[in-house]
Every structure is written in C-alpha cells, then in structure tokens.
Design an enzyme around this catalytic site. Sequence first.
Site, mmCIF file in Angstrom:
data_model
loop_
_atom_site.group_PDB
_atom_site.id
_atom_site.type_symbol
_atom_site.label_atom_id
_atom_site.label_comp_id
_atom_site.label_asym_id
_atom_site.label_seq_id
_atom_site.Cartn_x
_atom_site.Cartn_y
_atom_site.Cartn_z
ATOM 1 N N VAL A 63 -5.976 -19.589 -5.651
ATOM 2 C CA VAL A 63 -6.915 -19.030 -4.670
ATOM 3 C C VAL A 63 -7.989 -18.154 -5.315
ATOM 4 O O VAL A 63 -8.975 -17.812 -4.655
ATOM 5 C CB VAL A 63 -6.187 -18.231 -3.560
ATOM 6 C CG1 VAL A 63 -5.196 -19.104 -2.808
ATOM 7 C CG2 VAL A 63 -5.508 -16.984 -4.121
ATOM 8 N N SER A 140 -0.566 -6.050 4.997
ATOM 9 C CA SER A 140 0.738 -5.407 4.746
ATOM 10 C C SER A 140 0.756 -4.066 5.450
ATOM 11 O O SER A 140 -0.294 -3.417 5.588
ATOM 12 C CB SER A 140 0.928 -5.193 3.244
ATOM 13 O OG SER A 140 2.043 -4.337 3.012
ATOM 14 N N TYR A 153 -1.464 -2.328 -5.049
ATOM 15 C CA TYR A 153 -1.150 -3.359 -4.049
ATOM 16 C C TYR A 153 -1.644 -2.910 -2.677
ATOM 17 O O TYR A 153 -2.307 -3.667 -1.952
ATOM 18 C CB TYR A 153 0.355 -3.600 -4.023
ATOM 19 C CG TYR A 153 0.829 -4.519 -2.922
ATOM 20 C CD1 TYR A 153 0.674 -5.898 -3.014
ATOM 21 C CD2 TYR A 153 1.437 -4.003 -1.775
ATOM 22 C CE1 TYR A 153 1.112 -6.741 -1.994
ATOM 23 C CE2 TYR A 153 1.879 -4.831 -0.762
ATOM 24 C CZ TYR A 153 1.721 -6.196 -0.868
ATOM 25 O OH TYR A 153 2.154 -7.026 0.143
ATOM 26 N N ALA A 154 -1.315 -1.656 -2.310
ATOM 27 C CA ALA A 154 -1.691 -1.144 -0.993
ATOM 28 C C ALA A 154 -3.205 -1.150 -0.823
ATOM 29 O O ALA A 154 -3.720 -1.515 0.242
ATOM 30 C CB ALA A 154 -1.136 0.266 -0.810
ATOM 31 N N ALA A 155 -3.916 -0.765 -1.877
ATOM 32 C CA ALA A 155 -5.378 -0.752 -1.792
ATOM 33 C C ALA A 155 -5.923 -2.165 -1.591
ATOM 34 O O ALA A 155 -6.848 -2.389 -0.799
ATOM 35 C CB ALA A 155 -5.962 -0.130 -3.059
ATOM 36 N N SER A 156 -5.321 -3.134 -2.277
ATOM 37 C CA SER A 156 -5.794 -4.519 -2.114
ATOM 38 C C SER A 156 -5.516 -5.013 -0.696
ATOM 39 O O SER A 156 -6.310 -5.755 -0.116
ATOM 40 C CB SER A 156 -5.147 -5.449 -3.154
ATOM 41 O OG SER A 156 -3.780 -5.699 -2.847
ATOM 42 N N LYS A 157 -4.401 -4.589 -0.108
ATOM 43 C CA LYS A 157 -4.079 -5.003 1.261
ATOM 44 C C LYS A 157 -4.905 -4.217 2.287
ATOM 45 O O LYS A 157 -5.254 -4.741 3.345
ATOM 46 C CB LYS A 157 -2.577 -4.828 1.525
ATOM 47 C CG LYS A 157 -1.724 -5.832 0.760
ATOM 48 C CD LYS A 157 -2.063 -7.262 1.180
ATOM 49 C CE LYS A 157 -1.120 -8.291 0.603
ATOM 50 N NZ LYS A 157 -1.355 -9.646 1.157
#
Length: 247
Positions: A63, A140, A153-157
């Site tokens: 992707v 998320s 991860y949280a920032a990307s979500k």
Amino acid sequence: MNRFDATPVLLTGAASGIGRATAVRLVAEGAHVFAVDRDQDGLARTVAAADGPGRIVTRAADVTDEESVVATVRSAVESLGGVQVLVNVAGIHRTTPIESLTVADLRQLFDVNLVGTALFCREAVPHLPHGRGVIVNVASSAAAHGNPYMSAYAASKGAVLAFSLTLAAELAGRGIRVVPVSPGTVATPLTRAVTPGDLDFSYYGRIRSLMGPATPEQLAGAIAFAASPDASYLTGAELRVDGGSHT
Ligand SMILES: NC(=O)c1ccc[n+]([C@@H]2O[C@H](COP(=O)([O-])OP(=O)(O)OC[C@H]3O[C@@H](n4cnc5c(N)ncnc54)[C@H](O)[C@@H]3O)[C@@H](O)[C@H]2O)c1
C-alpha cells in the site's frame, strides 16, 4: 443478512486479522471483494476461509507503493466493474518508547498507516458512486487516548482519523460517506507481537476492556455495518469499537 448483494468492495489488509475477518464477512453477505495485501500466502488463506454467496479475488500489493496502488485500484475497477465501497485495513504497529524512537519507525508507521490509506482513497474516490459510495478507514482508539510506548503508532492513527473526518466533509456533497473505525485491543497477529519486555505496562491495566480483547470477527461486524446501507446517515464520525475500555 445480505446487505452487500454483488456490491463491489475494495479491501486492503485482507491477508490477516481484522482484514481477513472483514473479507469473510462481506463475502458471506454477498459482496464481490477485491482483496489486497502484501502477503500473498495470507491472501490465499483468506480465500480459503471465504464462503459465498459473494466472491473474492486477490492481488498482492504494497500500500505504500504509489504506482502499485494506482495499478491495483485500476485493476479492481476492471475486475469488479466499479468500486462502491473502499475499506482500508492494512496497517502496522511498533512499540516505540520515546527514548528509542527512530526516524525510520516514524516514517514507516506513517507510510503504511497514513500514506497507504490516503493513496487508496485518492485513487478510489473518482470511481465511488455519488449517493452510495463509502470509505471505511481503520484507525485506532490510540488515535485519541493515551497508550504508553505507542506514540508513533498513535500519531499515525491520529492522522488517519483526521484525514478521514476531513474527507467526510469534503465528500459529503457527493453523498459519499467516510467512516473511521477505531478498534481497541483485538486478538490478531499484530497485538500478539506486542510484548512488554522490560517496559512498565501497568498503565494498560487501567484502559483494558472488562470484556477482554475483541475478536477480528467483532471488528468485521462493525466495519460491515459502517459500510452497509444500515449506516446510510453515518459519516464523519468515529466508530469506536473498544469494549468500553476508555469509558
Ligand atoms: N489488533 C488491534 O488490537 C488493533 C487495534 C487498533 C487498530 N488496529 C488496526 O487494524 C488494522 C488491522 O490490524 P490487525 O490487528 O488485523 O493486524 P494484522 O497484522 O493481523 O493485519 C494487518 C495486515 O496488513 C497488511 N499490511 C501491512 N503493511 C502492508 C503494506 N505495506 N502493504 C500491504 N499490506 C500491508 C499485513 O500483511 C496484514 O495482512 C491495522 O490498521 C491496525 O493498526 C488493530
């Protein structure tokens, strides 16, 4: 229930976990699913798990590869005769305590989770029928709630969530719905790979659902609802499916 009778659906992350369960659920409800993942063997296992009345075809693609995404969406439109529903599930997770956070971690998480989602949206939107088109993007609960050692991860979500809410407003006039779905903890290979090591995970005791982790099938049910005509007035609102872990 047969809410997706011959509905053409483009689905990423279909080789495992939530994506596989979503493919199985949509095919069971009659959808024609074009299933994408970088894991070809996993896609074959998804095909084996899927049982009609719908049908499923697969394509291996990364992707994050722009050319590949362009070709994949073109191929989905040709194969299905159009795309009415786009579901972006593909994603990765990394445990990144702040002291050891790397630029490579940040770039990789944003590349897969945000850029991959955004590319599929950009390529699919011109094909989505006005008044009936739907995009479901898996974000998320970490996007809006503190989860130690998950800052990147949280920032990307969080970016996926903001992207989706903006897109919902942008596409509302065309009658195309955009729904970010935010799982809490789901029992999949992604969460099984998270091990505390010598990190202090005690905070997670405060934000754990009393219902335990969700099954991938429970998330597939929520995604199918969001993508279905049952959710025809649902857009631009996060659907949080976390077993009440942040209530
Ligand atoms: N499991 C959880 O607790 C949880 C919680 C919140 C959000 N999520 C999100 O749900 C989504 C699905 O997660 P899961 O738990 O089913 O994980 P999973 O690891 O079982 O499945 C993720 C799938 O994405 C695919 N993928 C990853 N990078 C890719 C790339 N570059 N190109 C193509 N495919 C790629 C993988 O091959 C895999 O099949 C992810 O976006 C994840 O961040 C999961």
